[in-house]
Design an enzyme around this catalytic site. Structure first.
Site, PDB file in Angstrom:
ATOM      1  CB  THR A   9     -89.452  21.878 -83.301  1.00 51.64           C
ATOM      2  OG1 THR A   9     -88.878  20.440 -83.812  1.00 51.64           O
ATOM      3  CG2 THR A   9     -89.465  21.510 -81.838  1.00 51.64           C
ATOM      4  CE1 TYR A  32     -85.416  21.489 -78.934  1.00 42.89           C
ATOM      5  CE2 TYR A  32     -86.103  19.820 -80.229  1.00 42.89           C
ATOM      6  CZ  TYR A  32     -85.987  21.097 -80.062  1.00 42.89           C
ATOM      7  OH  TYR A  32     -86.119  21.992 -81.165  1.00 42.89           O
ATOM      8  CD  GLU A  42     -86.795  16.492 -82.641  1.00 36.20           C
ATOM      9  OE1 GLU A  42     -85.907  16.827 -83.081  1.00 36.20           O
ATOM     10  OE2 GLU A  42     -87.087  15.937 -81.658  1.00 36.20           O
ATOM     11  CE  LYS A  74     -88.586  24.983 -79.579  1.00 36.16           C
ATOM     12  NZ  LYS A  74     -88.126  26.380 -79.469  1.00 36.16           N
TER      13      LYS A  74
HETATM   14  P1  NAD Z   1     -78.665  26.411 -81.592  1.00 33.52           P
HETATM   15  O1  NAD Z   1     -78.496  25.325 -80.434  1.00 33.52           O
HETATM   16  O2  NAD Z   1     -77.774  26.180 -82.831  1.00 33.52           O
HETATM   17  O3  NAD Z   1     -78.772  27.948 -81.278  1.00 33.52           O
HETATM   18  C1  NAD Z   1     -79.645  28.467 -79.915  1.00 33.52           C
HETATM   19  C2  NAD Z   1     -79.208  29.637 -79.537  1.00 33.52           C
HETATM   20  O4  NAD Z   1     -80.093  30.124 -78.477  1.00 33.52           O
HETATM   21  C3  NAD Z   1     -77.792  29.760 -78.967  1.00 33.52           C
HETATM   22  O5  NAD Z   1     -76.897  30.804 -79.930  1.00 33.52           O
HETATM   23  C4  NAD Z   1     -77.586  29.990 -77.644  1.00 33.52           C
HETATM   24  O6  NAD Z   1     -76.708  30.597 -76.896  1.00 33.52           O
HETATM   25  C5  NAD Z   1     -78.890  30.628 -77.429  1.00 33.52           C
HETATM   26  N1  NAD Z   1     -79.702  30.410 -76.010  1.00 33.52           N
HETATM   27  C6  NAD Z   1     -79.850  29.257 -75.486  1.00 33.52           C
HETATM   28  N2  NAD Z   1     -80.440  29.118 -74.379  1.00 33.52           N
HETATM   29  C7  NAD Z   1     -80.466  30.793 -74.198  1.00 33.52           C
HETATM   30  C8  NAD Z   1     -80.834  31.435 -73.045  1.00 33.52           C
HETATM   31  N3  NAD Z   1     -81.523  31.104 -72.077  1.00 33.52           N
HETATM   32  N4  NAD Z   1     -81.067  32.985 -73.246  1.00 33.52           N
HETATM   33  C9  NAD Z   1     -80.624  33.376 -74.319  1.00 33.52           C
HETATM   34  N5  NAD Z   1     -79.899  32.500 -75.376  1.00 33.52           N
HETATM   35  C10 NAD Z   1     -79.811  31.225 -75.221  1.00 33.52           C
HETATM   36  O7  NAD Z   1     -80.241  26.090 -82.045  1.00 33.52           O
HETATM   37  P2  NAD Z   1     -80.798  26.188 -83.633  1.00 33.52           P
HETATM   38  O8  NAD Z   1     -80.740  24.899 -84.266  1.00 33.52           O
HETATM   39  O9  NAD Z   1     -80.511  27.416 -84.340  1.00 33.52           O
HETATM   40  O10 NAD Z   1     -82.598  26.401 -83.331  1.00 33.52           O
HETATM   41  C11 NAD Z   1     -83.172  27.472 -83.034  1.00 33.52           C
HETATM   42  C12 NAD Z   1     -84.558  27.342 -82.775  1.00 33.52           C
HETATM   43  O11 NAD Z   1     -85.136  26.849 -83.919  1.00 33.52           O
HETATM   44  C13 NAD Z   1     -84.765  26.800 -81.475  1.00 33.52           C
HETATM   45  O12 NAD Z   1     -85.867  27.316 -80.770  1.00 33.52           O
HETATM   46  C14 NAD Z   1     -85.087  25.116 -81.873  1.00 33.52           C
HETATM   47  O13 NAD Z   1     -86.080  24.389 -81.209  1.00 33.52           O
HETATM   48  C15 NAD Z   1     -85.681  25.358 -83.297  1.00 33.52           C
HETATM   49  N6  NAD Z   1     -85.665  24.537 -84.328  1.00 33.52           N
HETATM   50  C16 NAD Z   1     -84.702  24.028 -84.775  1.00 33.52           C
HETATM   51  C17 NAD Z   1     -84.675  23.422 -85.796  1.00 33.52           C
HETATM   52  C18 NAD Z   1     -83.152  22.636 -86.353  1.00 33.52           C
HETATM   53  O14 NAD Z   1     -83.243  21.765 -87.162  1.00 33.52           O
HETATM   54  N7  NAD Z   1     -82.213  22.955 -85.749  1.00 33.52           N
HETATM   55  C19 NAD Z   1     -85.634  22.752 -86.581  1.00 33.52           C
HETATM   56  C20 NAD Z   1     -86.946  23.473 -86.123  1.00 33.52           C
HETATM   57  C21 NAD Z   1     -86.806  24.161 -85.023  1.00 33.52           C
HETATM   58  O1  DAU Z   2     -86.984  18.310 -86.515  1.00 30.04           O
HETATM   59  C1  DAU Z   2     -86.773  19.649 -86.153  1.00 30.04           C
HETATM   60  C2  DAU Z   2     -85.611  19.105 -84.926  1.00 30.04           C
HETATM   61  O2  DAU Z   2     -84.427  18.684 -85.750  1.00 30.04           O
HETATM   62  C3  DAU Z   2     -85.273  19.981 -84.355  1.00 30.04           C
HETATM   63  O3  DAU Z   2     -86.312  20.797 -83.345  1.00 30.04           O
HETATM   64  C4  DAU Z   2     -84.018  20.112 -83.351  1.00 30.04           C
HETATM   65  O4  DAU Z   2     -83.507  21.163 -82.581  1.00 30.04           O
HETATM   66  C5  DAU Z   2     -82.831  19.353 -84.191  1.00 30.04           C
HETATM   67  O5  DAU Z   2     -81.739  19.247 -83.371  1.00 30.04           O
HETATM   68  C6  DAU Z   2     -83.569  18.227 -84.983  1.00 30.04           C
HETATM   69  O6  DAU Z   2     -83.561  16.981 -84.079  1.00 30.04           O
HETATM   70  P1  DAU Z   2     -83.393  15.724 -84.552  1.00 30.04           P
HETATM   71  O7  DAU Z   2     -83.206  14.758 -83.407  1.00 30.04           O
HETATM   72  O8  DAU Z   2     -84.028  15.059 -85.525  1.00 30.04           O
HETATM   73  O9  DAU Z   2     -81.875  15.979 -85.229  1.00 30.04           O
HETATM   74  P2  DAU Z   2     -80.493  15.480 -84.941  1.00 30.04           P
HETATM   75  O10 DAU Z   2     -79.408  16.223 -85.927  1.00 30.04           O
HETATM   76  O11 DAU Z   2     -79.835  15.395 -83.593  1.00 30.04           O
HETATM   77  O12 DAU Z   2     -80.475  14.025 -85.602  1.00 30.04           O
HETATM   78  C7  DAU Z   2     -81.181  13.740 -87.047  1.00 30.04           C
HETATM   79  C8  DAU Z   2     -81.300  12.333 -87.010  1.00 30.04           C
HETATM   80  O13 DAU Z   2     -80.135  11.729 -87.206  1.00 30.04           O
HETATM   81  C9  DAU Z   2     -81.930  11.514 -85.749  1.00 30.04           C
HETATM   82  O14 DAU Z   2     -83.018  10.633 -86.383  1.00 30.04           O
HETATM   83  C10 DAU Z   2     -80.932  11.020 -85.099  1.00 30.04           C
HETATM   84  C11 DAU Z   2     -79.737  10.620 -86.158  1.00 30.04           C
HETATM   85  N1  DAU Z   2     -78.409  10.684 -85.781  1.00 30.04           N
HETATM   86  C12 DAU Z   2     -78.153  11.864 -85.205  1.00 30.04           C
HETATM   87  C13 DAU Z   2     -76.651  11.953 -85.132  1.00 30.04           C
HETATM   88  C14 DAU Z   2     -76.019  13.011 -84.102  1.00 30.04           C
HETATM   89  C15 DAU Z   2     -77.559   9.766 -86.163  1.00 30.04           C
HETATM   90  O15 DAU Z   2     -77.866   8.563 -86.768  1.00 30.04           O
HETATM   91  N2  DAU Z   2     -76.068   9.866 -85.878  1.00 30.04           N
HETATM   92  C16 DAU Z   2     -75.969  11.008 -85.430  1.00 30.04           C
HETATM   93  O16 DAU Z   2     -74.560  10.975 -85.090  1.00 30.04           O
END
Ligand code: NAD
Ligand code: DAU
Length: 332
Positions: free
Chosen positions: A121, A148, A123, A152
């Site tokens: 990520t 978090y 982050e 990562k």
């Molecule tokens: P999510 O929380 O929606 O999904 C995570 C999945 O992993 C779930 O299905 C959960 O059951 C599974 N999981 C968690 N711990 C586990 C374990 N110990 N063994 C097996 N399965 C497990 O997350 P997401 O938003 O889909 O993110 C997926 C990946 O992408 C993560 O590695 C996250 O760091 C990365 N990522 C997310 C974002 C974002 O914006 N959401 C951006 C960049 C990178």
């Molecule tokens: O940048 C990639 C990351 O993006 C991933 O690695 C993470 O898994 C993913 O959760 C996300 O992290 P953020 O912390 O940026 O996402 P989140 O959706 O939690 O929040 C986005 C922004 O919005 C952040 O600046 C916090 C703010 N926020 C979040 C929530 C849930 C609010 O202002 N209000 C809210 O209710």
């Protein structure tokens, strides 16, 4: 297509990846390993259930992981605890899933000499100043701000070390904030959309000046497919759309798309250690692998996402009250 093992394939990005990979490679074999934590949901894979093997298990389970990796050609590692706010409240599961889980997977990949793509990520690079044009690049220094992102970052370091020390054939990618269907209602956009759909006021942290770069989940997953196909082993790739928006501006856009007054939200206490700005320079993957985001109009992408949440309350409804109760505990 080779036999893919997808960890975390029942989560938001992983499940969208599974659908995308099967669409790109209709004859492909694909196994999902997922622990079905609160964030994992088999319903996310319902449309493709008969085309995959689903294994309910933990990525920290070394025996299970060994057998699954042995049977696969390529491992795509999404499994992680992914929510920053929850990591601030209770870091323990992040250490286990994100760090130990990646270690267990790396050892299996090393034993069986399998190709690994690790999902990181943006982050991990920490916070950019609010005013300024600087962007993260593949050379940026790691500087994580939350449990978090620290876990990562630790996982990434393990992957990089296993490449150097053992010649593990791995690539890493660092994407910005994703949006799209099947995203857990804990995250910013689905939380605000479902608040409005439930007649609640959205919640903005602090000043709302914090900037995030929003990439559609399908664009992220297309980039991962490009890296698996043609990425260079040992290399790292940033993935980003360039759509950088302050949280306040994005919330106002979302409110207007929902047909509500743009200022009809509450400001709540800020997230501790809240990173100010993320912005990526994704020139490398664009130049080397020809990747481009296809979802270039964020308003269109959010309108489609709102439409998805309107049509799929059966999916998010059961999670909503528990999520808001957890937020109430942490005062946000
Ligand atoms: P999510 O929380 O929606 O999904 C995570 C999945 O992993 C779930 O299905 C959960 O059951 C599974 N999981 C968690 N711990 C586990 C374990 N110990 N063994 C097996 N399965 C497990 O997350 P997401 O938003 O889909 O993110 C997926 C990946 O992408 C993560 O590695 C996250 O760091 C990365 N990522 C997310 C974002 C974002 O914006 N959401 C951006 C960049 C990178
Ligand atoms: O940048 C990639 C990351 O993006 C991933 O690695 C993470 O898994 C993913 O959760 C996300 O992290 P953020 O912390 O940026 O996402 P989140 O959706 O939690 O929040 C986005 C922004 O919005 C952040 O600046 C916090 C703010 N926020 C979040 C929530 C849930 C609010 O202002 N209000 C809210 O209710």
């Amino acid at each position: 297509m080779a036999h893919l093992l997808v960890t975390g394939g029942a989560g938001f990005i992983g499940a969208n990846f599974v659908r995308r990979a099967l669409a790109a490679y209709p004859d492909g074999r694909l196994t999902v390993l997922d622990a079905l934590t609160y964030a994992g949901n088999r319903a996310n894979l319902a449309e493709v259930a008969d085309r995959i093997r689903f294994v309910h298990g933990n990525v920290c389970d070394a025996d299970l992981v060994d057998g699954l990796v042995r049977d696969a050609d390529v491992v795509v590692h999404f499994a992680a605890e992914s929510h920053v706010d929850y990591s601030l409240q209770d870091p323990r599961p992040f250490l286990s899933s994100n760090v130990e889980g990646t270690f267990v997977l790396l050892e299996a990949v090393r034993r069986h000499d399998r190709r690994l793509h690790h999902i990181s990520t943006d982050e991990v690079f920490g916070s950019l100043p609010l005013d300024g044009a600087e962007r993260f690049t593949e050379e940026s220094r790691y500087d994580p701000s939350s449990p978090y992102s620290a876990t990562k970052a630790a996982a990434d370091m393990l992957v990089r070390a296993w490449v150097r020390a053992y010649g593990v054939r791995a690539t890493l990618s660092y994407c910005t904030n994703n949006y799209g269907p099947y995203q857990n209602v804990e995250k910013f956009l689905p939380r605000q959309i479902t608040n409005v759909l439930r007649g609640r006021r959205p919640r903005l942290y602090g000043t709302g000046e914090n900037v995030r770069e929003w990439t559609h989940v399908d664009d992220h997953n297309d980039a991962i497919l490009r890296i698996i196909a043609d990425g260079r082993v040992g290399e790292t790739y940033l993935i980003g759309s360039d759509a950088q928006w302050s949280n306040r501006a994005l919330l106002e856009l979302t409110m207007s798309l929902l047909g509500r007054p743009v200022d009809e939200f509450d400001v709540v206490p800020d997230r501790p250690g809240h990173d100010l700005r993320y912005a990526t320079d994704s020139t490398k993957i664009r130049r080397e692998l020809g990747w481009r985001p296809r979802h270039t109009d964020l308003a269109d992408g959010i309108a489609d996402t709102i439409d998805w949440y309107r049509r799929n309350e059966w999916w998010w409804g059961p999670q909503k009250d528990a999520t808001e109760a957890r937020y109430a505990d942490i005062g946000r």
